[in-house]
Design a protein around this motif. Structure first.
Motif, PDB file in Angstrom:
ATOM      1  N   HIS A  22       0.823  -1.201   0.000  1.00 21.17           N
ATOM      2  CA  HIS A  22       0.000   0.000   0.000  1.00 21.17           C
ATOM      3  C   HIS A  22       0.856   1.250   0.000  1.00 21.17           C
ATOM      4  CE1 HIS A  22      -4.063   1.432   0.133  1.00 21.17           C
ATOM      5  NE2 HIS A  22      -3.736   2.333   1.020  1.00 21.17           N
ATOM      6  N   CYS A  26       0.673   5.480  -1.437  1.00 18.59           N
ATOM      7  CA  CYS A  26       0.098   6.218  -0.331  1.00 18.59           C
ATOM      8  C   CYS A  26       0.765   7.536  -0.062  1.00 18.59           C
ATOM      9  CB  CYS A  26       0.129   5.364   0.932  1.00 18.59           C
ATOM     10  SG  CYS A  26      -1.264   4.275   0.995  1.00 18.59           S
ATOM     11  N   HIS A 119     -13.375  11.896  -1.366  1.00 24.44           N
ATOM     12  CA  HIS A 119     -12.136  12.329  -0.723  1.00 24.44           C
ATOM     13  C   HIS A 119     -11.648  13.658  -1.295  1.00 24.44           C
ATOM     14  CE1 HIS A 119      -8.690  11.913   1.770  1.00 24.44           C
ATOM     15  NE2 HIS A 119      -7.841  11.781   0.772  1.00 24.44           N
ATOM     16  N   GLY A 130      -3.954  14.303   1.926  1.00 22.31           N
ATOM     17  CA  GLY A 130      -3.597  13.120   2.703  1.00 22.31           C
ATOM     18  C   GLY A 130      -4.510  11.973   2.341  1.00 22.31           C
ATOM     19  N   HIS A 131      -4.431  10.902   3.109  1.00 23.07           N
ATOM     20  CA  HIS A 131      -5.233   9.713   2.839  1.00 23.07           C
ATOM     21  C   HIS A 131      -6.276   9.453   3.916  1.00 23.07           C
ATOM     22  CE1 HIS A 131      -2.838   8.885  -0.642  1.00 23.07           C
ATOM     23  NE2 HIS A 131      -1.751   9.052   0.082  1.00 23.07           N
ATOM     24  N   TRP A 132      -6.078   9.997   5.098  1.00 24.06           N
ATOM     25  CA  TRP A 132      -7.154   9.995   6.078  1.00 24.06           C
ATOM     26  C   TRP A 132      -8.137  11.092   5.700  1.00 24.06           C
ATOM     27  CZ3 TRP A 132      -2.294   8.524   7.678  1.00 24.06           C
ATOM     28  CH2 TRP A 132      -2.214   7.372   8.472  1.00 24.06           C
ATOM     29  N   VAL A 138     -10.456   6.024   5.943  1.00 23.13           N
ATOM     30  CA  VAL A 138      -9.238   5.641   5.225  1.00 23.13           C
ATOM     31  C   VAL A 138      -9.629   5.120   3.843  1.00 23.13           C
ATOM     32  CG1 VAL A 138      -7.901   5.192   7.307  1.00 23.13           C
ATOM     33  CG2 VAL A 138      -9.294   3.360   6.331  1.00 23.13           C
ATOM     34  N   GLY A 269     -12.544   5.299  13.051  1.00 28.47           N
ATOM     35  CA  GLY A 269     -12.139   6.660  12.745  1.00 28.47           C
ATOM     36  C   GLY A 269     -12.940   7.702  13.508  1.00 28.47           C
ATOM     37  N   MET A 280       0.019  13.964   8.951  1.00 29.48           N
ATOM     38  CA  MET A 280      -0.144  12.522   9.107  1.00 29.48           C
ATOM     39  C   MET A 280       0.594  11.701   8.061  1.00 29.48           C
ATOM     40  SD  MET A 280      -4.076  12.300  10.498  1.00 29.48           S
ATOM     41  CE  MET A 280      -3.982  10.576  10.960  1.00 29.48           C
ATOM     42  N   GLY A 282       1.971   9.410   4.897  1.00 30.87           N
ATOM     43  CA  GLY A 282       1.472   8.244   4.182  1.00 30.87           C
ATOM     44  C   GLY A 282       0.654   7.326   5.074  1.00 30.87           C
ATOM     45  N   TYR A 283      -0.152   6.492   4.449  1.00 26.12           N
ATOM     46  CA  TYR A 283      -1.041   5.588   5.178  1.00 26.12           C
ATOM     47  C   TYR A 283      -0.685   4.136   4.871  1.00 26.12           C
ATOM     48  CZ  TYR A 283      -5.136   2.785   6.216  1.00 26.12           C
ATOM     49  OH  TYR A 283      -5.958   1.798   6.687  1.00 26.12           O
TER      50      TYR A 283
END
Length: 356
Positions: A22, A26, A119, A130-132, A138, A269, A280, A282-283
């Motif tokens: 991932h 990410c 998103h 970001g990814h959050w 997520v 979340g 934050m 990368g995820y």
């Protein structure tokens, strides 16, 4: 002896594979806007790159003669593109770059596009990349909510100033604004080239592009949702209780060959303030706390396999804790024996009634 047998229990290498896979896609892109005006250029940040290196990444994204800029862009309409037209234009940009590396094209994925649009609009409204999500969501959670059942890997690019903006309800996108984001991804340099590697990941089969704009700015905020789709799966419940047993079943398509099923868990979340979202990075996908293999391997519950069909009943119970559970399907692609995730769906798991 098979590596899965030797390294059980806990299958820690599966978590490493999941996080590494991932991490390819990410990295968070970031557009920086000076006070009083739009950003002069779009900057992208690699998957594992420290945010302190953001200025260096921005300079690299603007280098003249970069690989993405060297190839001619596909023809664009001579006017502002609708969201649907813009999504297909980005798809053409991606397939241009994949073709340059002798990779197969990806097809349009409307389900992934819905997840990406959710998103992209969130990033515009809140002013971050970001990814959050600002709601704590997520990528695989948003993809599951949109109806997806494959494995999604996300590239994201938008603002990075935590300034709220009003969404344009009927946006039009210029080719330049779309190319600015995509070229920033493709002009990344190793090792901070997570977006670029995601675009050029061979097993991807489809792509959904989520796009949004703020009123009055010709800046495209983009979420590229790359999907690996190699199977058909029985639906999962959207919600469950701790300890509830669910059925995970389906059938993979060649060249994928079923290898196992995994269950992971993270905390549910919660809303995240904009300033924290910007920090934050990368995820990584959570590693499975339990992994189930066919008979013949050491496994807590044997996975029933007939050809490429699989079926198993598994409890959602990570030490009796509620949270967001991930249900993953793993495959090999012969002749390689490397395990790859081909499906990741989420289930919201609550505590048992009366439990404390």
């Amino acid at each position: 002896m098979d590596d899965r047998r030797r390294r059980w229990p806990g299958a820690p290498w599966l978590g490493f594979v999941a996080a590494s896979a991932h991490a390819l896609g990410c990295g968070a892109g970031a557009g920086k806007e000076p006070a009083g005006g739009p950003p002069a250029a779009f900057a992208a940040e690699g998957a594992n790159e420290d945010r302190a290196r953001g200025d260096e990444g921005e300079a690299r994204g603007e280098e003249a003669g970069g690989e993405a800029q060297a190839a001619a862009a596909p023809p664009a309409p001579g006017r502002g593109m609708t969201r649907a037209e813009a999504g297909r234009y980005v798809l053409a940009l991606v397939n241009r770059d994949r073709a340059a590396h002798k990779l197969p094209p990806v097809t349009w994925d409307e389900t992934a596009a819905r997840a990406g649009r959710r998103h992209a609009e969130d990033m515009v409204r809140v002013g971050y990349t970001g990814h959050w999500g600002s709601d704590g969501s997520v990528p695989e959670e948003r993809y599951t909510a949109a109806g997806g059942d494959g494995f999604v890997m996300e590239n994201a690019g938008c603002f990075a100033d935590a300034i709220p903006r009003e969404l344009d309800p009927d946006p039009r996108f210029s080719a330049e604004s779309l190319e600015r984001v995509h070229n920033a991804f493709m002009n990344e340099k190793p090792p901070a080239d997570g977006h670029r590697r995601n675009v050029l990941t061979a097993p991807h089969t489809s792509l959904g592009v989520g796009l949004a704009k703020a009123k009055g700015l010709d800046i495209a905020c983009m979420a590229q949702e790359f999907v690996d789709d190699y199977g058909a799966y029985q639906p999962l419940p959207g919600r469950a209780q701790v300890g509830e047993v669910i059925r995970v079943a389906g059938e993979l398509r060649a060249p994928a060959k079923i290898a196992g099923v995994g269950i992971s868990r993270v905390e549910a979340g919660k809303p995240i303030p904009p300033e924290r979202l910007l920090k934050m990075g990368g995820y990584p996908i959570p590693p499975p706390y339990a992994t189930f293999f066919p008979k013949g391997f050491k496994t807590p519950i044997p996975l029933q396999v007939t050809g490429n069909r699989f079926d198993i009943q598994v409890p959602l119970d990570d030490r009796k804790r509620p949270g967001l559970y991930g249900v993953s399907v793993w495959a090999t692609f012969p002749p390689s024996n490397e395990l790859k995730m081909v499906s990741l769906r989420t289930v919201e798991v609550g505590g048992k009634k009366g439990a404390r």
